[in-house]
Scaffold this motif. Structure first.
Motif, short mmCIF file in Angstrom:
data_model
loop_
_atom_site.label_atom_id
_atom_site.label_comp_id
_atom_site.label_asym_id
_atom_site.label_seq_id
_atom_site.Cartn_x
_atom_site.Cartn_y
_atom_site.Cartn_z
N GLY A 249 0.81 -1.21 0.00
CA GLY A 249 0.00 0.00 0.00
C GLY A 249 0.84 1.26 0.00
O GLY A 249 2.05 1.23 0.21
N CYS A 250 0.15 2.37 -0.23
CA CYS A 250 0.79 3.68 -0.19
C CYS A 250 -0.28 4.74 0.05
O CYS A 250 -1.47 4.49 -0.14
CB CYS A 250 1.54 3.97 -1.49
SG CYS A 250 0.49 4.09 -2.96
N VAL A 251 0.17 5.90 0.48
CA VAL A 251 -0.70 7.05 0.65
C VAL A 251 -0.21 8.13 -0.30
O VAL A 251 0.99 8.44 -0.32
CB VAL A 251 -0.71 7.58 2.10
CG1 VAL A 251 -1.58 8.83 2.22
CG2 VAL A 251 -1.17 6.49 3.06
N ILE A 252 -1.11 8.65 -1.10
CA ILE A 252 -0.80 9.70 -2.06
C ILE A 252 -1.50 10.97 -1.62
O ILE A 252 -2.69 10.93 -1.28
CB ILE A 252 -1.27 9.31 -3.47
CG1 ILE A 252 -0.53 8.08 -3.94
CG2 ILE A 252 -1.14 10.45 -4.45
CD1 ILE A 252 -1.08 7.52 -5.23
N SER A 253 -0.81 12.07 -1.67
CA SER A 253 -1.42 13.36 -1.33
C SER A 253 -2.09 13.95 -2.55
O SER A 253 -1.53 13.95 -3.64
CB SER A 253 -0.37 14.34 -0.81
OG SER A 253 0.16 13.88 0.41
N ALA A 254 -3.29 14.46 -2.33
CA ALA A 254 -4.04 15.16 -3.36
C ALA A 254 -4.20 16.62 -2.91
O ALA A 254 -4.15 16.89 -1.71
CB ALA A 254 -5.41 14.52 -3.57
#
Length: 191
Positions: free
Chosen positions: A52-57
């Protein structure tokens, strides 16, 4: 999973647990966040088959923009399934949907039935019929060729209409409806 951290924090944690419990492997959870910084825990990565990963929007990004960011984040993915931050998936969801799409060379699988829970996951009051993007799955090629419009309402229906009209994705037998009960849609005051 589209989030505005820390809004709906406890619901997000339930949705992540439903991802971790999936019996399909390997799987990758991409969280697209337009809120405060957040990350996946070490406990998440310790689960078999979980990446998994977290992407900033950008703050205030539309749902369509966030969906496109998530779809682009894992170029090796063949399938895309939404894990709504306030809903819950039964452990067989991904496996069953991949099997159905693979068997039929499908481009889009809509979940036609879903459980309905009021406020909490232990308050399931029944199920309902009706197409639900959040409970379905698409091939990644659909998202690449027909990206979601940058809107926060009906972005999924607009993409579905475009896929149905597409000369390849909309061919007979490629758009599927499944009635497996593998998804819990939670109704609450903020949806």
């Amino acid at each position: 999973m589209l989030v505005t951290w820390p809004s709906r924090r406890s619901m997000i944690q339930h949705a992540i647990v439903s991802f971790v419990k999936q019996d399909y492997s390997p799987r990758h959870l991409t969280i697209v966040n337009d809120g405060e910084p957040c990350s996946l825990s070490d406990a998440f990565f310790a689960q078999a088959g979980c990446k998994g990963c977290v992407i900033s929007a950008p703050s205030g990004a539309t749902i369509g923009e966030k969906r496109n960011l998530g779809a682009a984040a894992v170029p090796s993915a063949e399938y895309i399934a939404s894990f709504d931050d306030d809903d819950f998936c039964l452990p067989s969801r991904l496996r069953k949907q991949v099997e159905q799409l693979s068997r039929a060379n499908g481009s889009w699988l809509s979940a036609s039935r879903k459980f309905i829970a009021i406020e909490t996951l232990d308050n399931i009051v029944g199920f309902e019929y009706g197409r639900c993007y959040g409970a379905g799955m698409i091939r990644r090629e659909v998202a690449l060729e027909l990206p979601w419009q940058h809107v926060s309402y009906c972005e999924d229906q607009k993409m579905f209409d475009a896929a149905r009209a597409h000369p390849e994705f909309g061919k007979s037998g490629r758009i599927l409806e499944a009635d497996d009960l593998v998804y819990v849609h939670r109704r609450h005051e903020t949806n």
